[in-house]
Design a protein around this motif. Sequence first.
Motif, PDB file in Angstrom:
ATOM      1  N   SER A 155       0.848  -1.183   0.000  1.00 20.56           N
ATOM      2  CA  SER A 155       0.000   0.000   0.000  1.00 20.56           C
ATOM      3  C   SER A 155       0.889   1.239   0.000  1.00 20.56           C
ATOM      4  O   SER A 155       2.063   1.151   0.384  1.00 20.56           O
ATOM      5  N   PRO A 156       0.368   2.393  -0.426  1.00 20.42           N
ATOM      6  CA  PRO A 156       1.209   3.601  -0.516  1.00 20.42           C
ATOM      7  C   PRO A 156       1.965   3.932   0.765  1.00 20.42           C
ATOM      8  O   PRO A 156       3.147   4.255   0.726  1.00 20.42           O
ATOM      9  N   GLY A 157       1.294   3.832   1.915  1.00 25.05           N
ATOM     10  CA  GLY A 157       1.952   4.163   3.171  1.00 25.05           C
ATOM     11  C   GLY A 157       3.085   3.207   3.499  1.00 25.05           C
ATOM     12  O   GLY A 157       4.184   3.620   3.875  1.00 25.05           O
ATOM     13  N   LEU A 158       2.828   1.916   3.342  1.00 25.61           N
ATOM     14  CA  LEU A 158       3.848   0.916   3.645  1.00 25.61           C
ATOM     15  C   LEU A 158       4.966   0.949   2.604  1.00 25.61           C
ATOM     16  O   LEU A 158       6.128   0.677   2.918  1.00 25.61           O
ATOM     17  N   ALA A 159       4.602   1.293   1.367  1.00 25.80           N
ATOM     18  CA  ALA A 159       5.611   1.405   0.312  1.00 25.80           C
ATOM     19  C   ALA A 159       6.586   2.534   0.636  1.00 25.80           C
ATOM     20  O   ALA A 159       7.807   2.385   0.490  1.00 25.80           O
ATOM     21  N   LEU A 160       6.053   3.660   1.086  1.00 24.09           N
ATOM     22  CA  LEU A 160       6.908   4.783   1.461  1.00 24.09           C
ATOM     23  C   LEU A 160       7.808   4.398   2.624  1.00 24.09           C
ATOM     24  O   LEU A 160       9.010   4.710   2.631  1.00 24.09           O
ATOM     25  N   TYR A 161       7.228   3.715   3.596  1.00 20.09           N
ATOM     26  CA  TYR A 161       8.006   3.268   4.758  1.00 20.09           C
ATOM     27  C   TYR A 161       9.153   2.347   4.328  1.00 20.09           C
ATOM     28  O   TYR A 161      10.277   2.460   4.816  1.00 20.09           O
ATOM     29  N   SER A 162       8.871   1.441   3.407  1.00 16.32           N
ATOM     30  CA  SER A 162       9.899   0.516   2.929  1.00 16.32           C
ATOM     31  C   SER A 162      11.021   1.272   2.214  1.00 16.32           C
ATOM     32  O   SER A 162      12.203   0.991   2.437  1.00 16.32           O
TER      33      SER A 162
END
Length: 214
Positions: A155-162
């Motif tokens: 998801s966008p949020g988790l992708a950014l975190y990664s």
Amino acid sequence: MTTISADIRANRVTRSLLGYGVLAGPFYVVVSLAQALTRDGFELTRHSWSLLSNGSLGWIQITNFLLTGLMVLAAAVGLSRAVPQSPWTGRLVGVFGASMLAAGVLRADPALGFPAGTPDGMGTVSWHGIGHLAAGAIGFLCVAAAAWVLARHQSPGLALYSRVSGTVFLLAFAGIASGNGAPGFTVGFIAGVLVIFTWLAVVSIRLYRSLPCR
């Protein structure tokens, strides 16, 4: 019904494997810090945790590398099973796990006055010391890349975190690899290790919860 039961059994195995992605980081960090804070002559702001493999108690850190590496390998298999659309994520994390095994077998050379009694400075570089450094470099680059690769399937949020986690770790590794012995680079790399192992735990938990087991 048979197919559903088989899927559930497969998910339970995958969840068990992902569980090691949660355990690996805390185990490695706690064992390393416990030694760093108690072993004579070790300075957190000056010495890398790899140096703990030396001395009469060096077997503790060697065992730490080996057990953590096995846990990361198990998590890598779990990632491959949980995210089949991103096979390179599991492969790259697997290389990181293998690099920790290699780092345990190929002991870092004594340096910078540790263990106690070692002359100050970098000292003699042995073949296993070179192998330790090479294994670490390969593993660190691969786990940073894994964070970026997996980001494409989150998801966008988790992708950014990664992506942020992978980048922060890569910068921390670049700082320590520069050979600059300033305390900030050493502490920065410790922070980077915490960041990337936290990433592995967060991703493992997220995938663990996404798999039905009943």
